[in-house]
Design a protein around this motif. Structure first.
Motif, PDB file in Angstrom:
ATOM      1  N   LEU A  91     -11.801  14.695  44.645  1.00  0.00           N
ATOM      2  CA  LEU A  91     -10.882  13.690  45.158  1.00  0.00           C
ATOM      3  C   LEU A  91      -9.982  14.319  46.222  1.00  0.00           C
ATOM      4  N   ARG A  92      -9.691  13.553  47.253  1.00  0.00           N
ATOM      5  CA  ARG A  92      -8.877  13.997  48.405  1.00  0.00           C
ATOM      6  C   ARG A  92      -9.586  15.093  49.203  1.00  0.00           C
ATOM      7  N   THR A  93     -10.921  15.025  49.239  1.00  0.00           N
ATOM      8  CA  THR A  93     -11.710  15.939  50.072  1.00  0.00           C
ATOM      9  C   THR A  93     -12.615  15.102  50.972  1.00  0.00           C
ATOM     10  N   GLU A  94     -13.560  15.756  51.628  1.00  0.00           N
ATOM     11  CA  GLU A  94     -14.493  15.056  52.508  1.00  0.00           C
ATOM     12  C   GLU A  94     -15.534  14.257  51.745  1.00  0.00           C
ATOM     13  N   ALA A  95     -15.660  14.469  50.451  1.00  0.00           N
ATOM     14  CA  ALA A  95     -16.610  13.693  49.660  1.00  0.00           C
ATOM     15  C   ALA A  95     -16.249  12.215  49.730  1.00  0.00           C
ATOM     16  N   TRP A 142     -11.470   1.948  41.226  1.00  0.00           N
ATOM     17  CA  TRP A 142     -11.442   2.710  39.974  1.00  0.00           C
ATOM     18  C   TRP A 142     -10.763   1.892  38.890  1.00  0.00           C
ATOM     19  N   TYR A 143     -11.440   1.811  37.745  1.00  0.00           N
ATOM     20  CA  TYR A 143     -10.901   1.168  36.553  1.00  0.00           C
ATOM     21  C   TYR A 143     -10.940   2.224  35.451  1.00  0.00           C
ATOM     22  N   ILE A 144      -9.771   2.733  35.062  1.00  0.00           N
ATOM     23  CA  ILE A 144      -9.683   3.834  34.096  1.00  0.00           C
ATOM     24  C   ILE A 144      -8.870   3.366  32.896  1.00  0.00           C
ATOM     25  N   SER A 149      -3.255  12.154  35.755  1.00  0.00           N
ATOM     26  CA  SER A 149      -3.511  12.953  36.952  1.00  0.00           C
ATOM     27  C   SER A 149      -4.760  12.463  37.680  1.00  0.00           C
ATOM     28  N   LEU A 150      -5.811  12.147  36.911  1.00  0.00           N
ATOM     29  CA  LEU A 150      -7.038  11.622  37.516  1.00  0.00           C
ATOM     30  C   LEU A 150      -6.757  10.311  38.243  1.00  0.00           C
ATOM     31  N   ALA A 151      -6.020   9.420  37.589  1.00  0.00           N
ATOM     32  CA  ALA A 151      -5.724   8.124  38.204  1.00  0.00           C
ATOM     33  C   ALA A 151      -4.935   8.290  39.495  1.00  0.00           C
ATOM     34  N   GLU A 152      -3.940   9.165  39.498  1.00  0.00           N
ATOM     35  CA  GLU A 152      -3.123   9.326  40.700  1.00  0.00           C
ATOM     36  C   GLU A 152      -3.869  10.070  41.801  1.00  0.00           C
ATOM     37  N   ALA A 153      -4.706  11.044  41.428  1.00  0.00           N
ATOM     38  CA  ALA A 153      -5.511  11.726  42.446  1.00  0.00           C
ATOM     39  C   ALA A 153      -6.477  10.750  43.100  1.00  0.00           C
ATOM     40  N   ALA A 154      -7.055   9.840  42.309  1.00  0.00           N
ATOM     41  CA  ALA A 154      -7.936   8.822  42.880  1.00  0.00           C
ATOM     42  C   ALA A 154      -7.158   7.904  43.814  1.00  0.00           C
ATOM     43  N   GLN A 188      -9.569   2.189  47.486  1.00  0.00           N
ATOM     44  CA  GLN A 188      -8.830   0.977  47.795  1.00  0.00           C
ATOM     45  C   GLN A 188      -7.865   0.579  46.671  1.00  0.00           C
ATOM     46  N   SER A 189      -8.260   0.806  45.429  1.00  0.00           N
ATOM     47  CA  SER A 189      -7.386   0.442  44.314  1.00  0.00           C
ATOM     48  C   SER A 189      -7.756   1.225  43.066  1.00  0.00           C
ATOM     49  N   VAL A 190      -6.749   1.444  42.226  1.00  0.00           N
ATOM     50  CA  VAL A 190      -6.923   2.091  40.923  1.00  0.00           C
ATOM     51  C   VAL A 190      -6.219   1.231  39.881  1.00  0.00           C
ATOM     52  N   ASP A 191      -6.948   0.848  38.840  1.00  0.00           N
ATOM     53  CA  ASP A 191      -6.385   0.078  37.738  1.00  0.00           C
ATOM     54  C   ASP A 191      -6.405   0.984  36.509  1.00  0.00           C
ATOM     55  N   PHE A 192      -5.229   1.472  36.123  1.00  0.00           N
ATOM     56  CA  PHE A 192      -5.114   2.435  35.021  1.00  0.00           C
ATOM     57  C   PHE A 192      -4.198   1.883  33.954  1.00  0.00           C
ATOM     58  N   ARG A 193      -4.621   1.970  32.695  1.00  0.00           N
ATOM     59  CA  ARG A 193      -3.777   1.540  31.583  1.00  0.00           C
ATOM     60  C   ARG A 193      -4.063   2.382  30.339  1.00  0.00           C
ATOM     61  N   LEU A 194      -3.102   2.309  29.404  1.00  0.00           N
ATOM     62  CA  LEU A 194      -3.239   2.905  28.073  1.00  0.00           C
ATOM     63  C   LEU A 194      -3.303   1.744  27.088  1.00  0.00           C
ATOM     64  N   PRO A 195      -4.488   1.169  26.842  1.00  0.00           N
ATOM     65  CA  PRO A 195      -4.588  -0.079  26.071  1.00  0.00           C
ATOM     66  C   PRO A 195      -3.980   0.016  24.674  1.00  0.00           C
ATOM     67  N   TRP A 196      -3.377  -1.082  24.284  1.00  0.00           N
ATOM     68  CA  TRP A 196      -2.599  -1.187  23.059  1.00  0.00           C
ATOM     69  C   TRP A 196      -3.372  -0.722  21.826  1.00  0.00           C
ATOM     70  N   MET A 197      -2.817   0.246  21.129  1.00  0.00           N
ATOM     71  CA  MET A 197      -3.308   0.749  19.846  1.00  0.00           C
ATOM     72  C   MET A 197      -4.822   0.963  19.837  1.00  0.00           C
ATOM     73  N   THR A 198      -5.341   1.516  20.922  1.00  0.00           N
ATOM     74  CA  THR A 198      -6.774   1.767  21.053  1.00  0.00           C
ATOM     75  C   THR A 198      -7.049   3.254  20.901  1.00  0.00           C
ATOM     76  N   PRO A 199      -7.991   3.634  20.030  1.00  0.00           N
ATOM     77  CA  PRO A 199      -8.353   5.042  19.865  1.00  0.00           C
ATOM     78  C   PRO A 199      -9.399   5.452  20.894  1.00  0.00           C
ATOM     79  N   HIS A 200     -10.043   6.575  20.687  1.00  0.00           N
ATOM     80  CA  HIS A 200     -11.061   7.098  21.607  1.00  0.00           C
ATOM     81  C   HIS A 200     -12.304   6.209  21.531  1.00  0.00           C
TER      82      HIS A 200
END
Length: 558
Positions: free
Chosen positions: A480-484, A490-492, A508-513, A520-532
């Motif tokens: 991320l933030r390179t020539e690639a 992104w939906y994380i 960190s991944l979400a903000e680097a993206a 164009q956009s990043v949608d990042f959340r910590l969903p309610w009471m959700t485990p791995h």
């Protein structure tokens, strides 16, 4: 699949008039659109006819042993129970299935589904079966949502740790899963005009190790770093001279709880959790003096790495070791308030949450006291971050120390972490971080100063450069933030009570993206009471995808 959207690529970097050599195996890998199986399913109770295409997506597939170690399944990569399994299809790890609904058009998105939980190898396993019933109104049925929308759906098998080649070597070492996935993308691009669906609208999705795999593929589009590896397996578009005539970037990524940035994940984990670790909340009660010293050393090393990333938040605020915990707290606060706005309730301090977790074999209900958040009139008025972390680890004990590079140090024996992902194909495992390597205590395993006479820095800057490259090639933060060419969308998602990796890694991944010029956009959340876990919010996810696909269409093509 016919391309619609353009983009900067390795191809575009060629000078005007310069010829692009055809891939050495492109003729072999060309799909015959007339060779398909008919699959009959129902979607939302209505019949739908699909065409299914099965293909090996590389020209030089790796020969596999007929008897494999026990299959690994699920986000945690847990063994199936058997010691070995007979491989029914020797090509299963480099094979794909393409499902084309009759409603698909030449501009339809292509959902590319990866299944590498724990970064383990994934046999080709299909989410769609003849006679199956699928629904678009389910929060857990992504195949139903995709088919109802008219998207092409692709399942792939790919190499990863835990598999055995016919010659006795271990062909799933990093970056094999990434290479195979890029090869599958190239296969889809090579055959873009043969079927409905646009290979410029590939949406890659996965959970846990599959989320990490999806993230690095989405971050590293068209990077020449992978060409040598792609040539070794005869990927489409790679010529004999090593040049490429095809791209492997993707349009969007849907990543659930991605396990990534493994070279720094142990540091991030201890930086977040060392202050609340106890014998009671650490797996197997492994919290002795050695673990305490290791935790402290790892935690102390993380700020320099995090600060060196030079990340910022959407409002321009630096995201550093001084601000990260406040940023995570803000994400938790937002999720609490979303939950309340949606009609959810929050028990008063001292009262109990009841949390129902979906697990293999059924559901489990936890009753845990609210000792960390106060909500008044729909807004969070107080949130104790350390108490919140303590609440998280009551739902699932912390991993041992180190959490990821765990083999052969601080009393951990055998291959106990992600170590089997790294090292030469002849090695059972290798340490892959500075701490893990420098503290290796198993003579003869090929890792550490005891076997090489060099510390991590010395080894990886010389004789062990290939090991350092393995770590880099599966890390989205390195691209991320390179020539690639990064995915544009992104939906994380990382669950609010998921302790499998540090919240700091995910944010960190979400903000680097977000900071990448291609994104164009990043949608990042910590969903309610959700485990791995993953694929628990399918309706929300596919509504998001429909929106970004609509926004991305060239107005002239409407």
């Amino acid at each position: 699949m016919r391309g619609l959207l353009g983009g900067v690529s390795m191809i575009a970097s060629l000078t005007a008039g310069e010829a692009m050599a055809e891939g050495a195996f492109d003729k072999t890998l060309t799909l015959d659109p007339a060779r398909f199986a008919v699959v009959n399913v129902t979607v939302d109770g209505k019949p739908m006819v699909l065409r299914r295409y099965d293909a090996v997506y590389v020209g030089k597939p790796v020969a596999m042993a007929s008897e494999q170690p026990a299959r690994r399944m699920g986000p945690g990569g847990s063994p199936s129970g058997a010691d070995t399994q007979t491989l029914a299809d020797p090509l299963t790890y480099q094979k794909l299935s393409i499902f084309v609904p009759e409603t698909a058009s030449e501009t339809s998105a292509i959902i590319l589904n990866v299944n590498n939980g724990g970064w383990f190898a994934s046999e080709l396993q299909s989410d769609i079966e003849d006679g199956g019933a699928y629904r678009s109104d389910s929060d857990t049925d992504k195949a139903g949502a995709a088919l109802a929308a008219g998207y092409v759906y692709v399942d792939i098998g790919s190499r990863g740790r835990g598999i055995l080649a016919a010659d006795g070597s271990l062909p799933g070492k990093a970056p094999a899963a990434v290479i195979d996935t890029k090869a599958a993308i190239r296969y889809l691009r090579l055959n873009d005009t043969a079927l409905p669906g646009s290979a410029e609208r590939i949406v890659i999705t996965g959970t846990s190790g599959g989320g990490g795999l999806s993230s690095v593929v989405a971050a590293s589009g068209n990077s020449p770093d992978y060409l040598r590896h792609l040539a070794e397996i005869g990927a489409a578009g790679v010529a004999e001279d090593g040049t490429s005539s095809l791209n492997d970037d993707v349009f969007a990524v849907i990543a659930y709880c991605p396990i990534t940035d493994l070279g720094h994940a142990d540091m991030a984990y201890e930086w977040l959790y060392s202050g609340i670790r106890t014998e009671e909340n650490t797996a197997d009660n492994r919290w002795g003096e050695r673990a305490k010293a290791a935790s402290a050393e790892l935690a102390a090393a993380y700020p320099a790495y995090l600060d060196g990333l030079k990340l910022t938040r959407t409002d321009g605020t630096p995201l550093t070791s001084a601000t990260m915990k406040a940023a995570i707290t803000d994400e938790v606060r937002q999720e609490v308030e979303r939950h309340v706005a949606a009609g959810g309730t929050i028990p008063a301090r001292g009262e109990d949450f009841e949390i129902t977790l979906r697990q293999r074999g059924g559901e489990k209900t936890l009753v845990l006291q609210n000792d960390w958040v106060t909500v008044e009139n729909g807004a969070v008025t107080a949130l104790d971050f350390d108490a919140f972390l303590g609440f998280v680890v009551k739902t699932s004990a912390l991993k041992n120390v180190p959490a990821f590079d765990r083999s052969a140090n601080t009393g951990n024996e055998g291959v106990d972490g992600e170590n089997s992902l790294f090292g030469a194909p002849t090695q059972a495992y290798s340490n892959f971080s500075a701490f893990g390597w420098n503290n290796n205590e198993v003579k003869g395993d090929g890792s550490g100063p005891d076997d090489t006479g060099m510390d991590w820095a010395g080894y990886t800057s010389g004789a062990g450069a290939a090991l350092a490259e393995q770590v880099r090639l599966i890390n989205p933060m390195a691209y991320l933030r390179t020539e690639a060419k990064a995915a544009g969308y992104w939906y994380i998602r990382h669950g609010m009570i998921d302790r499998d990796t540090s919240f700091a890694v995910e944010l960190s991944l979400a903000e680097a993206a977000r900071m990448d010029s291609d994104v164009q956009s990043v949608d990042f959340r910590l969903p309610w009471m959700t485990p791995h876990s993953g694929d628990y919010d399918v309706r929300e996810t596919y509504a998001w995808l429909a929106g970004v696909l609509d926004d991305a269409v060239d107005p002239a093509a409407r």
